[in-house]
Design an enzyme around this catalytic site. Structure first.
Site, PDB file in Angstrom:
ATOM      1  N   HIS A  54       0.815  -1.217   0.000  1.00 22.06           N
ATOM      2  CA  HIS A  54       0.000   0.000   0.000  1.00 22.06           C
ATOM      3  C   HIS A  54       0.850   1.270   0.000  1.00 22.06           C
ATOM      4  CE1 HIS A  54       0.093  -0.249   4.573  1.00 22.06           C
ATOM      5  NE2 HIS A  54       0.243   1.054   4.412  1.00 22.06           N
TER       6      HIS A  54
ATOM      7  N   SER B 280       4.307   2.466   8.045  1.00 23.36           N
ATOM      8  CA  SER B 280       4.026   1.393   7.096  1.00 23.36           C
ATOM      9  C   SER B 280       5.271   0.954   6.367  1.00 23.36           C
ATOM     10  CB  SER B 280       3.017   1.863   6.058  1.00 23.36           C
ATOM     11  OG  SER B 280       1.742   1.658   6.540  1.00 23.36           O
TER      12      SER B 280
END
Lengths: 495, 511
Positions: free
Chosen positions: A82, A192
């Site tokens: 992502h 992330s």
């Protein structure tokens, strides 16, 4: 429960990076290992181009974001899918450096939210520690999450313990579930793709948080990472494989009795077998599945692995297309055994979010045709009952075999030929000139046939009259509407 | 445009449908000064009667119990010595009904004699015809002739103290409106006139020249427009009632689409000057089907009245109205109509006999009849109705179970071998249903080897225990079959009765 990918969008980036270069205190020698680990954690900036499924011919929206990655091999930077989804430019920055190093996405796996990057020029990475991949951490053991989250520009380290090990949803694709580690270390946007470290080894990749709970971070554990790395060894990423069956728990005593099963809490009832899937033609509906790869299945569909009960689907989690699985099952009174070969069924991706693909479409006389998938459903907010029913039945009822694409009229651009066609908006095309439509390419071929009949007649699911376009007038309508809407081509049918 | 019924806030059914209809109604001008209309015999108050109704519908999810009761007050009008005319909406699902004198000096128990939910009309009678009470002192009103657009009319309300309150209004237009059940629109007058909404009344009688003109069903205070059921509809209703057997309003048995789309017109070979509606569905066994009409035909005229491409025709005095008025208005079941239609570019003509449509596979409404259900071992089975699906509340079309919604919208796909669609509406958790908690809203296909065509057939199939002591219930979806220990199920059901469940089943009243 709402999972949020811990990805940091530029829109919320309000910090200035001017001060970062002033900090240059040398770490004490005792922490040399620490420093090495820190140096291998890299900051990733991504410029994205997000396809617009509402306007499939348009280039989409330009945006960007920031995340973390880390070196795991020679010019191999691991991060989350992502972080780099829909990327058109990826820049990597090393710790204590201002140079932005251009990188490419080598492999991306949206179904397990992992990606591997490589620098265009790997020389700056020389001398950096390649972080070793460790094993599963123990419950209640301490881990550190390292990355570049919001709240500052420099490297951040947070510490927490392993709170839970579970099989859970990965929010990036919205349909996949894999093994997950929950930690109570803060995992924030920007974290992330960063490593979670224990004993100087990577035990996972930080990837998502929970919006309504404090100190709940999620980490992709190393079995999932290893599977990804093994999958790409052959030069491309295939998706996860699946057993391709659904089952029903066998708790009910009357049900067990009727099926001739002893009262031993074993076995699950097969309720559907995915056409073209691994078990197609071998396992049948109403079979009772007793064991998988020699592991006994309990009446809730769990097997025991290393003293823990886990879902039987976990067995195929580490497997690849072509791998074989041994199944033991009951058909009627007969105990049977079979070996099934695992396959990927691409049709399953209709329910997952798609990234990095140019949307396919056909434009015909003002009608915009798109293949139905989750992106199209949500972009056009399709709530038509008949479309929802087809979408829901697409996989289980095997509709995808006859109709790989559910070709949907998503938009109707108003013009002379289309001003009275409102009832056809957001409906699925069944036939064109009497021919059942297989996929988007087929729809294109039928609509743009050289020998098209005087009237092109389109039948749509749930609409009680046909849609009629005088074929001879379609060309003019196309020219007019494509110019107005700046549509460059009548179609994009994929690579 | 916002519609408000004068008393009943729950009548959301009135919204929506009327809106579109109004936009196409024709408005006449010039508007005469309302107050200057000379008043003649209308000074005398008509035989108004207060109606008190206690309404209690059934709970869709727990059909053995009723929802909490609501009291409604409305106004009716005496049309014969023992008959009071009012709107169906007022008395649907009633559990107690009484007539009350305007000055509240007397009350008489009442019953519903005839009710037609589609046209929203009902005839009430005293429960004991030997005791008419105050009704005996009133003289019934006659039904008047249809009025013309531009005519005036009087809307009657009752003040709290019993004084009749009259409001003069002007008939601004005529249109078709569904005043109660969605999907059934009937001829209505739009009457303009400012009304007093504080004077609580509902279903207000409207008169003209001392005779009954119609019944007011909705009033929009923003536009000061009332929707009034037209005299033609009341006349047809009363005439149908008069022969001692009420048949109901007939229909042709078709669904139609306009033919405005010019490409579609060319495809259908409709000439530029031709009108007509595309027939998209022909209901088997009804008039159009028996006359040989087919899907794809274009209906161009009924009884010599040409239908335009939007589906309108020219009424001699009311102007442009939907073609359905030619069928659902002044016609009776058994009447014949001449249909003109176009097939493959050729104009043809047939005569069709009108009939009253049977209930569809999924009934639209279950008023005044308790929803049938069956409980076996804590499994609750019901017959699917649109009332059940609507009970999912706002956004019911997306909130109700997808598979059941699909049945509602594609009924002919489920008709084979079925009178009704039986489904599992819920499971009351108990020892017999362990492991079944995830099973819900599934269609029942069979039970103990019997095909299920309605709830009765399911009850019959489950009535006696099978040889092995386990009931087998076939489902439309995973796990495809439920097994129920017959002995345990009976025990569970007895316990449910002991815990306060009033009954284990209720079958439909007729059939």
């Amino acid at each position: 429960m709402r999972l949020i990918p811990a990805f940091f969008f530029f829109a919320s980036l309000i910090f200035c990076s001017a001060e970062t270069t002033t900090a240059n205190s040398t770490p004490p020698p005792a922490a040399a290992t620490e420093a090495n680990i820190f140096d291998s954690v890299l900051r990733i900036e991504v410029a994205t181009q997000v396809p617009d499924y509402r306007t499939p011919w348009a280039p989409g929206g330009f945006s960007g974001g920031r995340g973390t990655g880390f070196l795991i091999g020679p010019n191999q930077i691991l991060t989350n899918a992502h972080v780099v989804a829909n990327a058109r430019r990826v820049l990597v920055t090393m710790r204590n450096s201002s140079r932005k190093l251009p990188a490419q996405v080598k492999y991306v796996a949206h179904d397990c939210d992992l990606a591997l990057l490589a620098l265009d020029d790997p020389s700056p990475l020389e001398g950096l520690l390649q972080l070793p991949i460790g094993e599963m951490p123990a419950l209640d053991s301490e881990v550190r999450a390292i990355g570049y989250p919001v709240g500052g520009d420099r490297l951040s380290v947070t510490r927490g313990i392993v709170s839970r090990i579970d099989f859970q949803a990965y929010s990036h694709s919205r349909v996949d579930s894999h093994l997950i580690i929950q930690v109570d270390a803060a995992i924030n946007p920007g974290n992330s793709g960063g490593p979670a470290i224990q004993d100087d080894k990577v035990i996972g990749v930080a990837f998502q948080g929970l919006r309504q709970a404090d100190n709940t971070g999620y980490i992709i554990p190393t079995p999932v990472i290893r599977r990804f790395l093994k999958d790409v060894e052959d030069g491309r990423y295939d998706q996860y494989v699946d057993l391709g069956l659904s089952h029903f728990s066998l708790f009910n005593p009357a049900m067990r009795k009727a099926l001739g099963l002893p009262d031993d809490d074993k076995g699950v009832l097969v309720t559907s077998v995915l056409p073209t899937g691994a078990c197609d033609g071998i396992i049948e509906v109403n079979d009772v599945l007793l064991s998988i790869d020699g592991k006994s299945i309990d009446s809730a569909g769990n097997i025991e692995v290393d003293g823990e009960l886990i879902n039987l689907n976990e067995v195929v989690e580490r497997k690849f297309a072509g791998d074989k699985i041994a199944l033991e099952y009951l058909r009627g009174d007969e105990r049977k055994e079979a070996e099934v070969t695992l396959v990927t069924v691409p049709a399953t991706r209709i329910y997952g979010v798609r990234y990095g693909e140019r949307p396919r479409y056909v434009f015909y006389a003002g009608l915009v045709l798109q293949p139905l998938n989750l992106n199209v459903m949500s972009a056009h907010r399709i709530d038509n009952l008949n479309v929802r029913k087809l979408y829901a039945d697409y996989l289980d009822e095997g509709i995808f075999q006859e109709r790989p694409d559910l070709v949907t009229i998503t938009r109707i651009e108003m013009d002379e030929l289309t001003s009275e066609l409102n009832e056809f908006k957001k409906t699925v095309i069944n036939t064109i000139n009497g021919t059942p439509v297989r996929d988007l390419q087929h729809a294109y071929d039928l609509l743009y046939a050289e020998d098209a009949p005087e009237f092109t007649v389109i039948e749509c699911e749930g609409v009680s009259r046909p849609l009629v376009i005088p074929s001879a007038k379609a060309k003019q309508a196309n020219e007019r509407l494509m110019q107005i809407n700046n549509i460059q081509s009548t179609h994009y049918l994929g690579k | 445009m916002k519609f408000t019924t004068i008393l009943i806030a729950t009548s959301t059914l009135l919204h929506g449908h009327g809106v579109d209809q109004f936009s196409s109604s024709q408005l006449e001008e010039p508007t005469p000064e309302v107050t200057s209309v000379p008043v003649t015999s209308e000074d005398e108050a008509p035989p108004l009667i207060r109606i008190n109704s206690t309404v209690q519908s059934f709970n869709a999810g727990q059909p053995w119990q009723r929802n909490s009761s609501k009291n409604r007050r409305g106004t009716g009008i005496l049309i014969s010595p023992t008959q009071v005319l009012t709107v169906a909406e007022l008395v649907a699902d009633q559990t107690f009904l009484e007539f009350e004198a305007p000055d509240s000096s007397d009350r008489v128990r009442a019953t519903v004699s005839i009710i037609d939910y589609k046209s929203n009309l009902a005839i009430l009678e005293p429960a004991n015809t030997d005791d008419l009470g105050f009704l005996g002192e009133l003289s019934p009103i006659e039904l008047g002739e249809p009025a013309a657009i531009g005519d005036d009319a009087i809307v009657w309300q009752l003040e709290y103290n019993g004084t009749p309150l009259k409001t003069k209004g002007l008939i601004r237009g005529v249109d078709t409106v569904s005043t109660f059940l969605p999907g059934f629109s009937f001829l209505c007058y739009n009457i303009k006139g400012s009304m007093q909404s504080s004077s609580s009344s509902f279903s207000l009688p409207v008169t003209r020249g001392g005779k009954l003109l119609g019944l007011l069903t909705a009033y929009d205070s923003d536009d000061q427009l009332s929707t009034v059921i037209a005299p033609e509809i009341i006349a047809t209703f009363l005439e149908d009632v008069g022969d001692g057997h009420y048949d109901g309003f007939p229909s042709l048995g078709v669904a139609s689409e306009p033919t405005e789309d010019s490409s579609f017109r060319d495809y259908l070979k409709l000439g530029d000057e031709m009108g007509g509606v595309y027939l998209s569905r022909i209901k088997p066994g009804m008039g159009a089907d028996k006359a040989g009409l087919q899907v794809g035909d274009v209906l161009t005229a009924i009884d010599g009245s040409p239908i335009d491409r939007r589906g309108y025709y020219e009424h001699p005095s009311y102007g442009i109205l939907p073609w359905t008025v030619l069928i659902r208005g002044e016609k009776f079941a058994g009447d014949q109509v001449r249909l003109e239609y176009l097939r493959d570019g050729e104009v043809k003509e047939v005569t069709a006999t009108l009939t009253v449509a049977e209930d569809p596979l999924v009934p639209r409404h279950i008023h005044d009849s308790a929803p049938p259900f069956l409980i076996k071992g804590g499994l609750v089975f019901q017959e699917l109705s649109s009332a059940y699906l609507r009970a999912y509340g706002e956004n019911w079309t997306t909130r109700a179970p997808l598979d059941l919604m699909h049945v509602l919208h594609n009924q002919k796909d489920y008709e084979e071998g079925r009178e009704r669609v039986v489904f599992l509406s819920r499971i009351i958790p108990n020892p017999a249903t362990v492991g079944y908690d995830s099973v819900n809203s599934q269609i029942i296909t069979s039970a103990n080897g019997q095909e299920i065509k309605d709830l009765k057939s399911l009850a019959d199939a489950l009535a006696k225990a099978p040889a092995d002591g386990i009931h087998t219930i076939g489902l439309s979806d995973a796990p495809h079959t439920l097994y129920l220990d017959a002995q345990l199920a009976n025990l569970v059901d007895q316990q449910l009765l002991q815990s306060g469940l009033p009954m284990l089943s209720r079958m439909s009243e007729d059939e």
